[in-house]
Design a protein around this motif. Structure first.
Motif, PDB file in Angstrom:
ATOM      1  N   LEU A 563     -12.921 -14.884  85.039  1.00 54.09           N
ATOM      2  CA  LEU A 563     -12.729 -13.750  85.946  1.00 54.09           C
ATOM      3  C   LEU A 563     -11.264 -13.358  85.885  1.00 54.09           C
ATOM      4  CD1 LEU A 563     -14.778 -14.551  89.182  1.00 54.09           C
ATOM      5  CD2 LEU A 563     -15.371 -13.003  87.325  1.00 54.09           C
ATOM      6  N   LEU A 564     -11.013 -12.041  85.811  1.00 50.92           N
ATOM      7  CA  LEU A 564      -9.647 -11.533  85.677  1.00 50.92           C
ATOM      8  C   LEU A 564      -9.472 -10.393  86.674  1.00 50.92           C
ATOM      9  CD1 LEU A 564      -7.867 -10.620  82.362  1.00 50.92           C
ATOM     10  CD2 LEU A 564      -8.129  -8.880  84.101  1.00 50.92           C
ATOM     11  N   SER A 565      -8.357 -10.386  87.373  1.00 50.87           N
ATOM     12  CA  SER A 565      -8.050  -9.272  88.275  1.00 50.87           C
ATOM     13  C   SER A 565      -6.640  -8.759  87.975  1.00 50.87           C
ATOM     14  CB  SER A 565      -8.141  -9.720  89.740  1.00 50.87           C
ATOM     15  OG  SER A 565      -7.104 -10.635  90.060  1.00 50.87           O
ATOM     16  N   THR A 566      -6.417  -7.485  88.213  1.00 55.08           N
ATOM     17  CA  THR A 566      -5.127  -6.860  87.953  1.00 55.08           C
ATOM     18  C   THR A 566      -4.631  -6.150  89.203  1.00 55.08           C
ATOM     19  OG1 THR A 566      -6.158  -4.823  87.143  1.00 55.08           O
ATOM     20  CG2 THR A 566      -5.683  -6.526  85.522  1.00 55.08           C
ATOM     21  N   LYS A 567      -3.337  -6.172  89.372  1.00 50.23           N
ATOM     22  CA  LYS A 567      -2.713  -5.507  90.513  1.00 50.23           C
ATOM     23  C   LYS A 567      -1.401  -4.885  90.053  1.00 50.23           C
ATOM     24  CE  LYS A 567      -0.999  -6.325  95.211  1.00 50.23           C
ATOM     25  NZ  LYS A 567      -0.750  -7.345  96.246  1.00 50.23           N
ATOM     26  N   GLU A 568      -1.277  -3.588  90.253  1.00 48.34           N
ATOM     27  CA  GLU A 568      -0.082  -2.867  89.815  1.00 48.34           C
ATOM     28  C   GLU A 568       1.107  -3.193  90.707  1.00 48.34           C
ATOM     29  OE1 GLU A 568       0.211  -0.971  87.182  1.00 48.34           O
ATOM     30  OE2 GLU A 568      -1.892  -1.141  86.565  1.00 48.34           O
ATOM     31  N   ASN A 569       2.274  -3.406  90.084  1.00 44.36           N
ATOM     32  CA  ASN A 569       3.524  -3.626  90.807  1.00 44.36           C
ATOM     33  C   ASN A 569       4.320  -2.325  90.866  1.00 44.36           C
ATOM     34  OD1 ASN A 569       2.951  -6.364  91.124  1.00 44.36           O
ATOM     35  ND2 ASN A 569       3.835  -6.848  89.119  1.00 44.36           N
ATOM     36  N   GLU A 570       5.250  -2.254  91.812  1.00 44.53           N
ATOM     37  CA  GLU A 570       6.034  -1.032  91.979  1.00 44.53           C
ATOM     38  C   GLU A 570       6.945  -0.754  90.799  1.00 44.53           C
ATOM     39  OE1 GLU A 570       8.166  -1.317  95.616  1.00 44.53           O
ATOM     40  OE2 GLU A 570       6.367  -1.267  96.899  1.00 44.53           O
ATOM     41  N   ASP A 571       7.356  -1.789  90.065  1.00 48.60           N
ATOM     42  CA  ASP A 571       8.276  -1.584  88.946  1.00 48.60           C
ATOM     43  C   ASP A 571       7.539  -1.230  87.648  1.00 48.60           C
ATOM     44  OD1 ASP A 571       7.026  -3.927  88.362  1.00 48.60           O
ATOM     45  OD2 ASP A 571       8.856  -5.126  88.157  1.00 48.60           O
ATOM     46  N   GLY A 572       6.242  -0.991  87.738  1.00 46.77           N
ATOM     47  CA  GLY A 572       5.484  -0.601  86.554  1.00 46.77           C
ATOM     48  C   GLY A 572       4.837  -1.769  85.844  1.00 46.77           C
ATOM     49  N   SER A 573       5.170  -3.001  86.210  1.00 48.84           N
ATOM     50  CA  SER A 573       4.511  -4.163  85.618  1.00 48.84           C
ATOM     51  C   SER A 573       3.175  -4.406  86.325  1.00 48.84           C
ATOM     52  CB  SER A 573       5.402  -5.401  85.730  1.00 48.84           C
ATOM     53  OG  SER A 573       5.622  -5.717  87.107  1.00 48.84           O
ATOM     54  N   CYS A 574       2.476  -5.408  85.885  1.00 50.51           N
ATOM     55  CA  CYS A 574       1.151  -5.695  86.439  1.00 50.51           C
ATOM     56  C   CYS A 574       1.038  -7.198  86.689  1.00 50.51           C
ATOM     57  CB  CYS A 574       0.059  -5.220  85.473  1.00 50.51           C
ATOM     58  SG  CYS A 574      -1.603  -5.797  85.908  1.00 50.51           S
ATOM     59  N   LEU A 575       0.499  -7.570  87.830  1.00 49.13           N
ATOM     60  CA  LEU A 575       0.225  -8.970  88.138  1.00 49.13           C
ATOM     61  C   LEU A 575      -1.228  -9.259  87.776  1.00 49.13           C
ATOM     62  CD1 LEU A 575       1.087 -11.679  89.348  1.00 49.13           C
ATOM     63  CD2 LEU A 575       0.262 -10.862  91.564  1.00 49.13           C
ATOM     64  N   MET A 576      -1.411 -10.114  86.813  1.00 46.86           N
ATOM     65  CA  MET A 576      -2.760 -10.473  86.363  1.00 46.86           C
ATOM     66  C   MET A 576      -3.079 -11.887  86.830  1.00 46.86           C
ATOM     67  SD  MET A 576      -4.339 -10.635  82.513  1.00 46.86           S
ATOM     68  CE  MET A 576      -4.416  -8.864  82.385  1.00 46.86           C
ATOM     69  N   THR A 577      -4.266 -12.031  87.438  1.00 48.53           N
ATOM     70  CA  THR A 577      -4.741 -13.326  87.911  1.00 48.53           C
ATOM     71  C   THR A 577      -5.991 -13.710  87.132  1.00 48.53           C
ATOM     72  OG1 THR A 577      -3.913 -12.822  90.126  1.00 48.53           O
ATOM     73  CG2 THR A 577      -5.465 -14.657  89.930  1.00 48.53           C
ATOM     74  N   THR A 625       0.063 -14.309  86.052  1.00 46.82           N
ATOM     75  CA  THR A 625       1.095 -13.968  85.076  1.00 46.82           C
ATOM     76  C   THR A 625       1.413 -12.486  85.174  1.00 46.82           C
ATOM     77  OG1 THR A 625       1.701 -14.044  82.749  1.00 46.82           O
ATOM     78  CG2 THR A 625      -0.596 -13.541  83.240  1.00 46.82           C
ATOM     79  N   GLU A 626       2.636 -12.126  84.893  1.00 49.56           N
ATOM     80  CA  GLU A 626       3.049 -10.730  84.934  1.00 49.56           C
ATOM     81  C   GLU A 626       3.015 -10.139  83.537  1.00 49.56           C
ATOM     82  OE1 GLU A 626       6.706  -9.805  86.805  1.00 49.56           O
ATOM     83  OE2 GLU A 626       5.965 -10.180  88.838  1.00 49.56           O
ATOM     84  N   LEU A 627       2.474  -8.930  83.461  1.00 51.42           N
ATOM     85  CA  LEU A 627       2.409  -8.211  82.194  1.00 51.42           C
ATOM     86  C   LEU A 627       3.351  -7.017  82.240  1.00 51.42           C
ATOM     87  CD1 LEU A 627      -1.433  -8.184  81.502  1.00 51.42           C
ATOM     88  CD2 LEU A 627       0.277  -9.833  80.768  1.00 51.42           C
ATOM     89  N   HIS A 628       4.082  -6.838  81.162  1.00 52.24           N
ATOM     90  CA  HIS A 628       4.989  -5.710  81.034  1.00 52.24           C
ATOM     91  C   HIS A 628       4.542  -4.822  79.881  1.00 52.24           C
ATOM     92  CE1 HIS A 628       7.795  -7.632  83.863  1.00 52.24           C
ATOM     93  NE2 HIS A 628       7.463  -8.776  83.250  1.00 52.24           N
ATOM     94  N   SER A 629       5.215  -3.727  79.747  1.00 55.92           N
ATOM     95  CA  SER A 629       4.831  -2.759  78.716  1.00 55.92           C
ATOM     96  C   SER A 629       4.814  -3.428  77.343  1.00 55.92           C
ATOM     97  CB  SER A 629       5.817  -1.585  78.709  1.00 55.92           C
ATOM     98  OG  SER A 629       5.490  -0.661  77.697  1.00 55.92           O
ATOM     99  N   GLY A 630       3.688  -3.254  76.630  1.00 59.39           N
ATOM    100  CA  GLY A 630       3.547  -3.806  75.301  1.00 59.39           C
ATOM    101  C   GLY A 630       2.895  -5.178  75.281  1.00 59.39           C
TER     102      GLY A 630
END
Length: 700
Positions: A563-577, A625-630
């Motif tokens: 199971l994977l969930s995503t949540k957008e951060n204000e700085d444009g990154s994404c918090l993935m659980t 984990t945090e995901l950034h552009s690319g």
């Protein structure tokens, strides 16, 4: 079954006969009547100390050693680790002169070093610097052989033997000490050592075979826990029997880094307690008797108390002093199952046949235990082997024969049924020919149904048909057959991605595909509820597990998945659980570092097993984990890495990692195409043996 019991009784009788023959053979250790000089009556002793040299020993006041036998040195010197010198003087008879000779000491304990006419000859065991020395090691149960060169011997005068003995525990020098021709002494020493030590290696081989056999039986018939108990008994016996040839074990004492005293504690003491406890459990399981609470507590307490006492014992001397108390306490775990067996031998018991057979199987062990007790306690004879070891082996062999005969009978009945059915099958062949045409029509209909099922399944599992904000994604879904055991879903609100699920059902074909239909409904409903309630993914997986077990009832299939969930951060990154249920770990490509790593749970996280295994207490964990552009996340089922070529080599995880790392700057679609092209090239036309599902998410 009566024939089986008669065969087993015959086997027991034959084994006991062989045992008697071994004993009689070992009594006459000079069948060729070689010339020998027995020196049992010439031994005297004197107290010494660790620093004594042979020069010191020659000046000590010696007293006659009144008895040659078990524990004679401990009687004159104590058991706590003093040093004793024993001396023997002899002159050579004519038939032994002018030749290289040897001397055989049938048994000497604890450790010693021997001198002839002031010359050092050899030593057995390790004395150390006293009973507290960590390096001490007993000389073992084998005969001690000392070679006397002709040049060391006084051909016409008196020869003097000095033996420095470390008198620790049951220190002994037995009768039967003789000087003789080398070949005669070597042969005698080898024979005595074989029967007292190395013969147990053959026992270990037999117990290893029996252990594997019963372990296989347990895996085939898991309801019979007695098979598992008996397999464990054999494994524990292998460890315990290694004490008889400890000096030949390459990793113990002076051979390796494992201290002898520590080995003695665990292999001989604690392993013996474990053997008794496991024996009690085996008897209870074999007879299908449930132990009462008091009996269970007493058995557990005896094992724990005895093990703690042994572990806390500071040295070998303490262990020897504790021998009789701990044996008395430990006897409960051996006597209680025998009493239970005797009670259930009455015909009123529902398991009286099993109890009588077990009693018969134990009879050789009980007889040989009595023989050993009489020899070692009353006759003070340590030169013979431990016959109870043979009794234990006979117990194992009897059960091995019993189960072999039992399953041979089953095979015979099956063979009879096969012959009987052969005629019936032949008679039905003509009917089957007529039915074949109908089956062909039914097969066509089933094929159409399968194709319809595949269409319905694809409607359930598909990727979004529109773009998702901040995400570049690609999905490949390749069933092994028409229908698949893989299932996935994207959870999104319009262009906003909330999460993804990817699961793999055990098995293949229609059964697995039906399980996916059942599971997808549960997963989708539960996951959407968690998104609304804000529950974490680990708890969500637990709910899915519980609901799926209830829904599938008696179906054996289970699921692995993520199971994977995503949540957008204000700085444009994404918090993935992520929460993993026994599934292959996803891969994370870091654009900043251009590296690929598996997304693993945190150290110390609870074990996360599959979904749908009834009877297992499984706790799930999650990782963030945090995901950034690319950055790229690659999810896959094991059909991708386990696909094999004609040489049966698997595609493997490394190939996936390399493809992702070398093409991280490309789009998800391009990466997917390159990955599948590499898979097709690797397989070179070999058929897929499992479903393949891959999801690639690239952060825009």
């Amino acid at each position: 079954m009566k024939r089986s019991l008669r065969r087993i009784i015959a086997a027991v009788s034959a084994a006991i006969t062989i045992l008697i023959c071994f004993s009689l053979t070992s009594c006459n250790d000079n069948p060729d009547n070689e010339p020998r000089l027995y020196i049992d009556d010439y031994f005297s002793w004197a107290p010494g100390n660790y620093e004594d040299t042979i020069e010191d020993a020659q000046n000590l006041p010696y007293k006659k050693l009144e008895r040659m036998g078990y524990k004679n040195i401990s009687q004159v010197a104590g058991t706590h680790g003093d040093y004793v010198w024993v001396k023997a003087e002899f002159t050579l008879p004519e038939e032994l002169k002018n030749d290289d000779l040897s001397m055989v000491v049938p048994y000497l304990h604890f450790a010693e070093e021997l001198y002839l006419n002031g010359y050092y000859i050899d030593d057995y065991g390790v004395m150390g610097e006293g009973p507290d020395s960590p390096g001490i090691q007993e000389a073992g149960y084998g005969a001690h052989l000392f070679d006397f060169p002709e040049s060391f011997l006084n051909q016409d005068g008196v020869n003097v033997i000095h033996i420095k003995i470390f008198a620790l525990g049951a220190a002994s020098i037995t009768d039967g000490v003789f000087v003789g021709k080398r070949q005669d002494c070597w042969k005698t020493s080898d024979n005595q050592t074989f029967y007292r030590t190395r013969v147990y290696v053959f026992f270990e081989g037999g117990m290893l075979i029996c252990g594997i056999f019963f372990l296989m039986l347990y895996f085939a018939f898991k309801r019979e826990r007695s098979y598992l108990r008996f397999a464990i008994l054999n494994i524990l016996s292998i460890i315990f029997f290694s004490n008889f040839f400890v000096n030949d074990v390459p990793w113990v004492g002076f051979h390796g880094g494992f201290p002898f005293v520590l080995f003695f504690k665990f292999a001989k003491c604690i392993c013996f307690f474990a053997l008794e406890a496991e024996f009690a459990l085996f008897v209870l399981d074999y007879l299908h008797v449930k132990a009462n609470l008091i009996d269970t507590i007493i058995r557990a307490a005896t094992f724990i108390v005895n093990s703690a006492v042994v572990i806390l014992a500071p040295d070998y001397h303490t262990l020897m002093r504790l021998t009789y108390p701990v044996l008395v306490i430990a006897a409960y775990n051996f006597i209680s199952p025998i009493v239970i067996t005797a009670i259930h031998c009455r015909k009123k018991s529902p398991v009286w046949k099993e109890a009588r057979f077990l009693g018969l199987s134990l009879l050789p062990l009980l007889i040989t235990i009595f023989i050993d007790f009489a020899l070692k306690t009353f006759a003070m004879d340590i030169k013979h082997m431990y016959y109870s070891a043979i009794g234990w082996m006979l117990f194992i062999i009897i059960l091995f024969i019993y189960f072999s005969v039992k399953y041979n009978g089953i095979a015979g009945r099956l063979e009879y049924l096969n012959k009987k059915l052969e005629f019936e099958i032949k008679a039905q062949t003509e009917k089957l020919v007529d039915v074949n045409k109908k089956l062909e029509n039914d097969q066509k209909a089933a094929q159409q149904d399968m194709e319809m099922a595949a269409i319905v399944q694809k409607k359930f599992f598909h990727a979004p048909d529109h773009e998702l904000n901040n995400w570049d994604f690609s999905v490949i879904y390749k069933p092994r057959s028409i229908v698949s055991g893989d299932l996935f879903n994207f959870y999104h609100e319009g262009p906003v991605l909330n999460g993804i699920s990817l699961f793999d059902a055990s098995g293949h074909g229609v059964a697995a595909s039906l399980v996916t239909m059942l599971a997808e409904n549960i997963i989708q409903q539960t996951y959407r509820e968690s998104l609304e309630s804000g529950a974490n993914l680990a708890d969500t997986l637990s709910v899915i597990n519980s609901r799926f077990i209830t829904a599938k009832e008696g179906i054996d299939n289970y699921l692995t998945g993520i199971l994977l969930s995503t949540k957008e951060n204000e700085d444009g990154s994404c918090l993935m659980t992520l929460s993993n249920a026994g599934h292959p770990y996803p891969l994370l490509y870091s654009a900043a570092n251009q590296t690929v790593e598996e997304i693993l749970p945190d150290v110390g996280s609870p074990f996360s097993g599959p979904v749908g295994l009834r009877g297992f207490d499984i706790t799930y964990s999650q990782v963030e984990t945090e995901l950034h552009s690319g950055d790229i996340v690659l999810l896959y089922t094991d059909g991708l890495t386990e696909i094999a070529n004609e040489a049966q080599q698997q595609f493997g995880l490394q190939a996936v990692i390399e493809t992702l790392r070398n093409n991280g700057n490309k789009s998800s679609k391009e990466i997917m195409e390159l990955l599948m092209k590499r898979v097709d090239t690797f397989c070179a036309g070999s058929p897929h043996k499992d479903d393949i599902s891959v999801i690639i998410l690239k952060r825009a």
